[in-house]
Design an enzyme around this catalytic site. Structure first.
Site, PDB file in Angstrom:
ATOM      1  CG  LEU A 134      -1.823  -1.235   1.368  1.00 39.87           C
ATOM      2  CD1 LEU A 134      -2.737  -1.069   2.579  1.00 39.87           C
ATOM      3  CD2 LEU A 134      -2.635  -1.514   0.110  1.00 39.87           C
ATOM      4  CG  ASP A 135       3.637   2.751   3.224  1.00 39.94           C
ATOM      5  OD1 ASP A 135       2.934   3.770   3.237  1.00 39.94           O
ATOM      6  OD2 ASP A 135       4.113   2.241   4.254  1.00 39.94           O
ATOM      7  CG  HIS A 136       6.879   0.187  -1.711  1.00 41.01           C
ATOM      8  ND1 HIS A 136       8.088   0.748  -2.020  1.00 41.01           N
ATOM      9  CD2 HIS A 136       7.066  -0.490  -0.547  1.00 41.01           C
ATOM     10  CE1 HIS A 136       8.986   0.443  -1.094  1.00 41.01           C
ATOM     11  NE2 HIS A 136       8.379  -0.309  -0.177  1.00 41.01           N
TER      12      HIS A 136
END
Length: 547
Positions: A431-433
């Site tokens: 989700l971050d990347h």
């Protein structure tokens, strides 16, 4: 055409015809999960690389190689991508809405009718998987970063599970205080305390104390919640024109002392730089107000493409040098206390000469400094303002802190990836990347549209919206029935091969030692192969522009 990538590209209000410029190299065994993580990761990188290639062609003035040309009169004006997702709904007035100030690209402008050749883009599954694990692969003199602290994990409660995040000392202190435990308490003490709490009760108590804990939910429970329903009604990300402003002027080469050298609207060079396609963001000044992990991934990508990226942090907030070794590639890093008069004056000079501001703090946290997107747009016409958050800047969770692992827990991903009711996690902080590459794509598209017709632009993204895309909007690859051999390549793809991350890892000398890091997966013909500079010591650079 892959509908996952089509969806993401349409969210950017972009010309759907450009998707034919993208091809893929499949690698078996990357990002294994029950959910289609590999497919969503591939799509996020693909739209970022295509947005970079589009900007490169625009900056290069049509000198890019390749037989297919793009008409610069406004992506999103015709065809199946017109208007992007959510037209008439929550994103109405976003990409593709038309008109000079109507809120989206597609308005035409000074560049209307000109033809630009867009370089070809190739997305390699191996490069994507390695980049999505970049924090795990980064080493300095052989030392690896241990990304999660002992109190950042899943815990059993009296009625289920809760996920905590306590990587920073102040978050650990608040977690322990909420549970009535003394400072320095270990994992056994926390486990014993949480065993007597309900999951929702623990979530509420820890958040009230300023800490981070989320009850692990089923996907259906999240979808039925007020915040989950609001997330479902939003597009994957938003790209909106906030108002009129002059198009880019030529920056004559500032000497690095704040506002010197700014062109119209503080914009970058009006024409190709000396690096041609390899640095489409050359001369673009990016003020990076983000922390782990999505925001730094976005700005790291802009630095790869030649932007002058200056990250600014408050001196009183702790940060990990190990994290900076991974996400600080190509950037500089400075410390400024915005509550201190002298530091605030320096910051204001930086802001007055910036082209892009990217913020990654919880919504509202920077408002007291005049750094809300609307305030920035009013102060600096022509600015590109990108904001990313965990839960979205709306609804009952809009002001909450959050991290990738907590969003996975709240949205049902942790239980979907777990077994027999025991939660687990995705194979990477996807989700971050993924959000990081989507934000970078939004900024790149905004820069392209600003070159064509001016404007002040807003990019908005949230980890929860990326999670919704993963669970509801990503099309999984369907293997051949009964296949025992690797699947034959599809149109635009090369055959799959086993995954070996070493092919996308490099070593270089850095100011603090010998650095190993992952290469960027953002790749197009004529594009950059690596960052121009390694990361230095976090917070040690002078707060000034070099471009």
């Amino acid at each position: 055409m892959d509908q996952t990538i089509t969806h993401a590209w349409a969210a950017l209000g972009a010309d759907p015809g450009l998707l034919e410029r993208v091809s893929y190299e499949r690698v078996s065994g990357t990002l294994p999960a029950r959910l289609p993580v590999r497919e969503s990761a591939r799509a996020a990188v693909a739209v970022c690389a295509l947005a970079a290639a589009e900007l490169a062609a625009e900056v290069a003035g049509g000198t890019a190689a390749g037989p297919t040309a793009q008409r610069a009169g406004g992506p999103g004006a015709e065809g199946p991508g017109a208007g992007g997702p959510g037209a008439g709904g929550p994103s109405a007035g976003g990409p593709g809405a038309g008109g000079p100030g109507a809120g989206g690209p597609g308005a035409g402008g000074p560049g209307a009718g000109r033809v630009r050749a867009v370089p070809r883009v190739r997305v390699d599954d191996g490069a994507v998987a390695t980049a999505f694990h970049s924090e795990r692969f980064a080493t300095l003199d052989g030392r690896r970063w241990d990304g999660f602290a002992p109190l950042s994990r899943f815990w059993r409660t009296a009625d289920g599970w809760v996920r905590t995040h306590a990587n920073y000392p102040h978050h650990e202190a608040r977690l322990l205080a909420a549970l009535g435990l003394p400072a320095g308490s270990d994992a056994d003490a926390v486990a014993g305390a949480l065993a007597g709490w309900g999951a929702a009760e623990a979530e509420a108590a820890v958040y009230a104390a300023g800490g981070l804990a989320v009850a692990v939910r089923e996907a259906a429970e999240w979808d039925a919640s007020e915040q989950g329903a609001l997330v479902a009604g939003r597009p994957l990300l938003e790209l909106e024109r906030l108002g009129d402003a002059p198009g880019p002027g030529r920056r004559t080469g500032g000497d690095g002392d704040g506002a010197a050298g700014a062109g119209a609207g503080g914009s970058g060079p009006d024409g190709p730089g000396p690096d041609g396609l390899g640095a489409p963001c050359a001369g673009v000044r990016v003020l990076d107000l983000t922390r782990v992990l999505a925001g730094p991934v976005a700005t790291r990508t802009l630095a790869l493409l030649g932007a002058d990226v200056l990250r600014v942090d408050a001196p009183g907030l702790p940060e990990s040098q190990e994290a900076h070794n991974d996400t600080g590639l190509g950037k500089r890093s400075a410390l400024l206390d915005l509550a201190h008069g002298a530091d605030r004056r320096v910051f204001d000079e930086l802001l007055d000469a910036a082209d892009v501001v990217v913020t990654g703090y919880r919504p509202g946290a920077l408002d007291r400094f005049g750094l809300a997107p609307e305030a920035l747009a009013e102060r600096r016409p022509g600015l590109v303002v990108a904001r990313l958050s965990a839960w979205g800047a709306y609804g009952p969770w809009g002001g909450r802190r959050g991290f990738d692992s907590l969003v996975q827990a709240a949205t049902g991903i942790a239980l979907l990836e777990g077994d027999e009711g025991r939660p687990s996690a995705l194979p990477a902080q996807a989700l971050d990347h993924g959000t990081g590459y989507l934000v970078a794509a939004g900024v790149l598209r905004a820069l392209t549209e600003r070159r064509r017709g001016g404007g002040t632009w807003r990019v908005e993204a949230a980890l929860a919206q990326t999670a919704r895309w993963l669970t509801h909007g990503t099309e999984p690859e369907a293997p051949r029935a009964g296949a025992t051999e690797p699947e034959a390549p599809r149109a635009g793809e090369r055959p799959g091969r086993p995954y070996e991350p070493g092919a996308w890892l490099v070593e270089r000398d850095a100011p603090l030692g010998r650095l190993r890091h992952a290469l960027s997966p953002v790749s197009y013909e004529g594009g950059p192969a690596d960052w121009a500079r390694p990361p230095g010591r976090w917070g040690a650079d002078e707060p000034r522009w070099t471009a």
